[in-house]
Scaffold this motif. Structure first.
Motif, PDB file in Angstrom:
ATOM      1  N   ASP A  66       0.837  -1.182   0.000  1.00 19.94           N
ATOM      2  CA  ASP A  66       0.000   0.000   0.000  1.00 19.94           C
ATOM      3  C   ASP A  66       0.879   1.242   0.000  1.00 19.94           C
ATOM      4  O   ASP A  66       2.081   1.175   0.178  1.00 19.94           O
ATOM      5  CB  ASP A  66      -0.972  -0.001   1.182  1.00 19.94           C
ATOM      6  CG  ASP A  66      -0.284  -0.041   2.539  1.00 19.94           C
ATOM      7  OD1 ASP A  66       0.956   0.024   2.606  1.00 19.94           O
ATOM      8  OD2 ASP A  66      -0.994  -0.135   3.545  1.00 19.94           O
ATOM      9  N   GLN A  68       1.286   4.778   1.928  1.00 24.24           N
ATOM     10  CA  GLN A  68       0.871   5.533   3.109  1.00 24.24           C
ATOM     11  C   GLN A  68       0.621   6.986   2.710  1.00 24.24           C
ATOM     12  O   GLN A  68       1.524   7.676   2.280  1.00 24.24           O
ATOM     13  CB  GLN A  68       1.955   5.467   4.194  1.00 24.24           C
ATOM     14  CG  GLN A  68       2.172   4.091   4.755  1.00 24.24           C
ATOM     15  CD  GLN A  68       0.962   3.572   5.501  1.00 24.24           C
ATOM     16  OE1 GLN A  68       0.356   4.271   6.300  1.00 24.24           O
ATOM     17  NE2 GLN A  68       0.581   2.340   5.208  1.00 24.24           N
ATOM     18  N   SER A  71       0.741   8.695   7.557  1.00 25.41           N
ATOM     19  CA  SER A  71       1.273   7.718   8.496  1.00 25.41           C
ATOM     20  C   SER A  71       0.556   7.892   9.825  1.00 25.41           C
ATOM     21  O   SER A  71       0.282   9.020  10.247  1.00 25.41           O
ATOM     22  CB  SER A  71       2.780   7.924   8.690  1.00 25.41           C
ATOM     23  OG  SER A  71       3.454   7.657   7.487  1.00 25.41           O
ATOM     24  N   CYS A  95      -8.792   3.651  -1.059  1.00 25.18           N
ATOM     25  CA  CYS A  95      -8.106   4.458  -0.058  1.00 25.18           C
ATOM     26  C   CYS A  95      -8.907   4.347   1.237  1.00 25.18           C
ATOM     27  O   CYS A  95     -10.117   4.572   1.232  1.00 25.18           O
ATOM     28  CB  CYS A  95      -8.016   5.913  -0.507  1.00 25.18           C
ATOM     29  SG  CYS A  95      -7.352   7.014   0.762  1.00 25.18           S
ATOM     30  N   ARG A 160      -4.262   5.253   3.824  1.00 27.13           N
ATOM     31  CA  ARG A 160      -3.413   4.509   2.889  1.00 27.13           C
ATOM     32  C   ARG A 160      -4.204   4.226   1.621  1.00 27.13           C
ATOM     33  O   ARG A 160      -5.425   4.129   1.635  1.00 27.13           O
ATOM     34  CB  ARG A 160      -2.920   3.208   3.508  1.00 27.13           C
ATOM     35  CG  ARG A 160      -4.045   2.245   3.808  1.00 27.13           C
ATOM     36  CD  ARG A 160      -3.574   1.051   4.617  1.00 27.13           C
ATOM     37  NE  ARG A 160      -4.658   0.107   4.779  1.00 27.13           N
ATOM     38  CZ  ARG A 160      -4.979  -0.833   3.918  1.00 27.13           C
ATOM     39  NH1 ARG A 160      -4.282  -0.980   2.814  1.00 27.13           N
ATOM     40  NH2 ARG A 160      -5.978  -1.634   4.124  1.00 27.13           N
TER      41      ARG A 160
END
Length: 163
Positions: A66, A68, A71, A95, A160
């Motif tokens: 994936d 990020q 984060s 997403c 993500r």
């Protein structure tokens, strides 16, 4: 001959069972409610986009590669949280945006697509939500998280993009 047939059946069973985790990952759902929100409206206004909101007891995790976008971190401030990003289908058509409200006030998560408000989701104190965006065209998104009573914002957030 009978041993060979049993061995073949055992091998076939093992192969089928080994596929289980990858297909299970596609079917992960939360313990709460899973609904399509604005799917028909969004599809009419913006081609190839669906937004799904899930109440969850934890962030939805899929064991594939994936990208990020945000984060995971804890945000505490009186100020609104804002983040802009671009979803490109070659990075994945899904997403997930996950938010966990650790504060005392209800938060409002607003999601904009190409500058137009798509969704305004309330997140009560002590709860969390995962918003899933399905996007098949390149689009600019932005999110805004705030509360209306002036209390400190206190939440965990992560996002993500994935296949």
């Amino acid at each position: 001959m009978k041993k060979r047939k049993l061995l073949g059946i055992g091998l076939l069973s093992a192969m089928l069972l080994s596929v289980g985790p990858s297909t299970y990952a596609d079917k992960i759902t939360s313990n709460g409610i899973s609904t399509n929100v604005l799917s028909s409206t969004t599809d009419d206004v913006f081609e190839g986009s669906t937004i799904t909101v899930k109440d969850a007891t934890g962030p939805i995790i899929t064991p594939f590669s994936d990208l990020q976008i945000i984060s995971a971190f804890r945000y505490t401030s009186k100020n609104n949280y804002e983040k802009s990003f671009t979803l490109v289908p070659s990075n994945g058509t899904y997403c997930n945006i996950w938010i966990q409200n650790l504060g005392t006030a209800t938060l409002s998560l607003k999601i904009f697509r190409n500058g137009t408000l798509q969704l305004d989701i309330p997140i009560a104190a002590g709860t969390q939500k995962t918003v899933q965006i399905y996007n098949t065209v390149t689009a600019d998104y932005s999110i805004n998280v705030n509360n209306s009573d002036g209390a400190d914002n206190d939440f965990n957030i992560a996002a993500r993009q994935f296949l």
